[in-house]
Scaffold this motif. Structure first.
Motif, PDB file in Angstrom:
ATOM      1  N   GLU A   1      30.000   2.200 -18.943  1.00  0.00           N
ATOM      2  CA  GLU A   1      29.069   3.084 -18.236  1.00  0.00           C
ATOM      3  C   GLU A   1      28.542   4.190 -19.145  1.00  0.00           C
ATOM      4  N   GLU A   2      29.398   4.729 -20.003  1.00  0.00           N
ATOM      5  CA  GLU A   2      28.937   5.765 -20.938  1.00  0.00           C
ATOM      6  C   GLU A   2      27.971   5.185 -21.964  1.00  0.00           C
ATOM      7  N   VAL A   3      28.258   3.986 -22.448  1.00  0.00           N
ATOM      8  CA  VAL A   3      27.333   3.325 -23.377  1.00  0.00           C
ATOM      9  C   VAL A   3      25.989   3.095 -22.676  1.00  0.00           C
ATOM     10  N   ALA A   4      26.034   2.669 -21.414  1.00  0.00           N
ATOM     11  CA  ALA A   4      24.801   2.442 -20.658  1.00  0.00           C
ATOM     12  C   ALA A   4      24.026   3.749 -20.474  1.00  0.00           C
ATOM     13  N   ASP A   5      24.731   4.844 -20.204  1.00  0.00           N
ATOM     14  CA  ASP A   5      24.061   6.141 -20.083  1.00  0.00           C
ATOM     15  C   ASP A   5      23.366   6.515 -21.386  1.00  0.00           C
ATOM     16  N   CYS A   6      24.050   6.303 -22.509  1.00  0.00           N
ATOM     17  CA  CYS A   6      23.452   6.599 -23.822  1.00  0.00           C
ATOM     18  C   CYS A   6      22.206   5.741 -24.037  1.00  0.00           C
ATOM     19  N   LEU A   7      22.321   4.459 -23.737  1.00  0.00           N
ATOM     20  CA  LEU A   7      21.186   3.558 -23.903  1.00  0.00           C
ATOM     21  C   LEU A   7      20.027   3.971 -22.996  1.00  0.00           C
ATOM     22  N   ALA A   8      20.332   4.346 -21.767  1.00  0.00           N
ATOM     23  CA  ALA A   8      19.270   4.745 -20.834  1.00  0.00           C
ATOM     24  C   ALA A   8      18.505   5.954 -21.372  1.00  0.00           C
ATOM     25  N   TYR A   9      19.217   6.931 -21.926  1.00  0.00           N
ATOM     26  CA  TYR A   9      18.522   8.095 -22.481  1.00  0.00           C
ATOM     27  C   TYR A   9      17.736   7.736 -23.737  1.00  0.00           C
ATOM     28  N   LEU A  10      18.260   6.846 -24.563  1.00  0.00           N
ATOM     29  CA  LEU A  10      17.490   6.391 -25.733  1.00  0.00           C
ATOM     30  C   LEU A  10      16.210   5.679 -25.295  1.00  0.00           C
ATOM     31  N   LEU A  11      16.325   4.835 -24.286  1.00  0.00           N
ATOM     32  CA  LEU A  11      15.158   4.125 -23.790  1.00  0.00           C
ATOM     33  C   LEU A  11      14.161   5.085 -23.149  1.00  0.00           C
TER      34      LEU A  11
ATOM     35  N   SER B   1      20.366  15.497 -23.375  1.00  0.00           N
ATOM     36  CA  SER B   1      21.113  14.642 -22.455  1.00  0.00           C
ATOM     37  C   SER B   1      21.791  13.500 -23.192  1.00  0.00           C
ATOM     38  N   LEU B   2      21.102  12.951 -24.183  1.00  0.00           N
ATOM     39  CA  LEU B   2      21.711  11.899 -25.005  1.00  0.00           C
ATOM     40  C   LEU B   2      22.937  12.430 -25.728  1.00  0.00           C
ATOM     41  N   ALA B   3      22.847  13.623 -26.287  1.00  0.00           N
ATOM     42  CA  ALA B   3      23.993  14.220 -26.982  1.00  0.00           C
ATOM     43  C   ALA B   3      25.161  14.433 -26.026  1.00  0.00           C
ATOM     44  N   ILE B   4      24.871  14.859 -24.829  1.00  0.00           N
ATOM     45  CA  ILE B   4      25.926  15.080 -23.826  1.00  0.00           C
ATOM     46  C   ILE B   4      26.589  13.753 -23.468  1.00  0.00           C
ATOM     47  N   GLU B   5      25.790  12.729 -23.228  1.00  0.00           N
ATOM     48  CA  GLU B   5      26.359  11.415 -22.898  1.00  0.00           C
ATOM     49  C   GLU B   5      27.153  10.848 -24.065  1.00  0.00           C
ATOM     50  N   THR B   6      26.686  11.073 -25.269  1.00  0.00           N
ATOM     51  CA  THR B   6      27.428  10.613 -26.445  1.00  0.00           C
ATOM     52  C   THR B   6      28.772  11.314 -26.522  1.00  0.00           C
ATOM     53  N   ALA B   7      28.803  12.592 -26.209  1.00  0.00           N
ATOM     54  CA  ALA B   7      30.066  13.333 -26.193  1.00  0.00           C
ATOM     55  C   ALA B   7      31.005  12.779 -25.120  1.00  0.00           C
TER      56      ALA B   7
ATOM     57  N   HIS C   1      11.816  15.079 -17.960  1.00  0.00           N
ATOM     58  CA  HIS C   1      12.022  14.195 -19.107  1.00  0.00           C
ATOM     59  C   HIS C   1      11.075  14.520 -20.256  1.00  0.00           C
ATOM     60  N   ASN C   2      11.284  15.675 -20.833  1.00  0.00           N
ATOM     61  CA  ASN C   2      10.572  16.012 -22.067  1.00  0.00           C
ATOM     62  C   ASN C   2      11.505  15.653 -23.223  1.00  0.00           C
ATOM     63  N   PRO C   3      10.973  15.514 -24.439  1.00  0.00           N
ATOM     64  CA  PRO C   3      11.833  15.095 -25.554  1.00  0.00           C
ATOM     65  C   PRO C   3      13.065  15.973 -25.750  1.00  0.00           C
ATOM     66  N   LYS C   4      12.922  17.286 -25.630  1.00  0.00           N
ATOM     67  CA  LYS C   4      14.068  18.184 -25.812  1.00  0.00           C
ATOM     68  C   LYS C   4      15.171  17.870 -24.807  1.00  0.00           C
ATOM     69  N   ASN C   5      14.829  17.774 -23.539  1.00  0.00           N
ATOM     70  CA  ASN C   5      15.837  17.508 -22.517  1.00  0.00           C
ATOM     71  C   ASN C   5      16.475  16.141 -22.683  1.00  0.00           C
ATOM     72  N   LEU C   6      15.668  15.162 -23.059  1.00  0.00           N
ATOM     73  CA  LEU C   6      16.215  13.816 -23.245  1.00  0.00           C
ATOM     74  C   LEU C   6      17.180  13.766 -24.429  1.00  0.00           C
ATOM     75  N   VAL C   7      16.843  14.415 -25.521  1.00  0.00           N
ATOM     76  CA  VAL C   7      17.739  14.430 -26.676  1.00  0.00           C
ATOM     77  C   VAL C   7      19.022  15.188 -26.345  1.00  0.00           C
TER      78      VAL C   7
ATOM     79  N   LEU D   1      13.754   8.205 -23.966  1.00  0.00           N
ATOM     80  CA  LEU D   1      13.142   8.924 -25.078  1.00  0.00           C
ATOM     81  C   LEU D   1      12.089   8.056 -25.765  1.00  0.00           C
ATOM     82  N   ALA D   2      12.401   6.789 -25.962  1.00  0.00           N
ATOM     83  CA  ALA D   2      11.425   5.868 -26.554  1.00  0.00           C
ATOM     84  C   ALA D   2      10.198   5.747 -25.661  1.00  0.00           C
ATOM     85  N   ASN D   3      10.399   5.700 -24.352  1.00  0.00           N
ATOM     86  CA  ASN D   3       9.265   5.667 -23.426  1.00  0.00           C
ATOM     87  C   ASN D   3       8.421   6.927 -23.570  1.00  0.00           C
TER      88      ASN D   3
END
Length: 130
Positions: free
Chosen positions: A85-95, A50-56, A42-48, A97-99
């Motif tokens: 579930e996809e919205v939750a995945d996006c939120l989880a990655y945003l959270l 992953s967020l893009a993938i979940e958004t897709a 969970h480094n910033p690059k991987n999290l961002v 990343l914020a962490n």
């Protein structure tokens, strides 16, 4: 925040949304990551990424729908679950990343909305229909 607004939902937040804090959600994600020893991934690059993938993956549910169909997508129970579930995945990655970046989301969002209000004043809203 340059896209036109969607139809108003006229729904009040659920009791769960009203009772759950952003800090609690961030902790749920942090605990999940800790229990699996995923901080090494969970480094910033991987999290961002992953967020893009979940958004897709979320976008796939809307890809070929008309705008009208997209407003009714949650009427089907199976689709409602899948989209949720996809919205939750996006939120989880945003959270996550914020962490990782130590972003205090509530004041950050409030400050951004103030800047957005200045950038897009109500009296100069090209999307306002009167």
């Amino acid at each position: 925040m340059s896209s036109p607004p969607g139809p108003p939902t006229n729904r009040a937040p659920s009791n769960t949304d009203l009772e759950t804090t952003v800090a609690e959600l961030k902790q749920v994600v942090e605990t999940f990551v800790d229990e699996r020893d995923w901080h090494r991934f969970h480094n910033p690059k991987n999290l961002v990424m992953s967020l893009a993938i979940e958004t897709a993956e979320l976008m796939e549910h809307f890809q070929w729908l008309t705008p009208d169909q997209s407003t009714r997508i949650m009427e089907d129970p199976d689709t409602r679950t899948a989209v949720g579930e996809e919205v939750a995945d996006c939120l989880a990655y945003l959270l996550a990343l914020a962490n990782k970046l130590d972003i205090d989301l509530a004041p950050t969002l409030r400050a951004k909305m103030i800047r957005n209000a200045e950038k897009y004043p109500i009296d100069n809203n090209e999307f306002t229909h009167k």
